[in-house]
Design a protein around this motif. Sequence first.
Motif, PDB file in Angstrom:
ATOM      1  N   ASP A   1       4.427  36.408  48.442  1.00 44.83           N
ATOM      2  CA  ASP A   1       5.518  35.471  48.725  1.00 44.83           C
ATOM      3  C   ASP A   1       6.644  36.116  49.531  1.00 44.83           C
ATOM      4  N   ASP A   2       6.315  37.243  50.193  1.00 47.23           N
ATOM      5  CA  ASP A   2       7.250  37.971  51.068  1.00 47.23           C
ATOM      6  C   ASP A   2       8.429  38.580  50.324  1.00 47.23           C
ATOM      7  N   HIS A   3       8.229  38.884  49.062  1.00 51.83           N
ATOM      8  CA  HIS A   3       9.287  39.550  48.304  1.00 51.83           C
ATOM      9  C   HIS A   3       9.005  41.053  48.280  1.00 51.83           C
ATOM     10  N   ARG A   4      10.070  41.836  48.356  1.00 47.71           N
ATOM     11  CA  ARG A   4       9.948  43.293  48.310  1.00 47.71           C
ATOM     12  C   ARG A   4      10.641  43.803  47.050  1.00 47.71           C
ATOM     13  N   TRP A   5       9.840  44.370  46.156  1.00 52.60           N
ATOM     14  CA  TRP A   5      10.350  44.895  44.900  1.00 52.60           C
ATOM     15  C   TRP A   5      10.462  46.412  45.010  1.00 52.60           C
TER      16      TRP A   5
ATOM     17  N   GLN B   1       5.199  38.136  36.774  1.00 58.97           N
ATOM     18  CA  GLN B   1       5.186  37.480  38.077  1.00 58.97           C
ATOM     19  C   GLN B   1       3.752  37.031  38.394  1.00 58.97           C
TER      20      GLN B   1
END
Length: 296
Positions: A211-215, A190
Amino acid sequence: MSYDCIIIGGGIAGLQAGIMLGRYQHRVLMIDSGQGRSSLCHRYNNIIGFPDGVSGQQLRHDGKKQAESFGVETLEGKVVDVHSNFIVETEEGEAIPTRTVLFATGIDEKFPPIPGIKECLGLSIYVCPDCDGYEITGQKTSVVGSGEAGAQLALTLKDWSDDIIFFNHSGAPLSLEMQGKLRDRRILVQQVEVSKFEHNQGLLEAVLTADDHRWEIKKAFLAFSGNRVQSDLAVKLGADATEKGHLVVHPRTKMTSMEGVWAAGDVVDHSQFVTTAMGDGAQASVWIHKWLKERR
């Protein structure tokens, strides 16, 4: 007041040397600023005698207490210069004479300012695969790092887990060869900055990206460059160092290129294990004792 040895740095190597020199009944002063990298780690899991792990803070606290029990004096402060006549100068303006000096000044650990790192170090975020690769066995794990160094760590961690995600936080370029290796080993890459490590009392729960993603990931490794070897004072005094700044020592005695000056721990070029630092400190103390005894 003159000392037989002043130890600069109160981390693992310095403490082990202090304990040994105190038991030799030498007059020893240990000066420490309290900023050593061992103070950052909340749990070491690979040290004999601590099957449930031990924090760097606990090792340092107990080690200091043990050294003091053998007569070692301790001083909280920063050394700003060591003169050629072995006068150690502190930031507070003290000038302290000594017969020998042991540099146990270590490495200044540089981490990016990502919230959550310091709270999780040693508990769910790690930096050394040799020390803590075992901790991710069979678990989804993120590598947050920079370019080739981060990618190489991701490949290394495949020894313990098949589910590795590499966040190329800095966006540094990857060679075509490295891209091929990552693809072949099925490592997801990523190209995004990590904005936060979400955790509960040091136990990682998720990696948040710009990018406001939560993993949802519960283990992570860091792979960033920029750590600084704290050898400036010793080099200024005249001790030889490698291109990367590590002090050059005799492999047996741990004496530097300067007579009466020793070095131990991460300031020396080695594997940067806590256990190696302990061994360095113990070995240096034996030869400091021999040197002092011959000149008594």
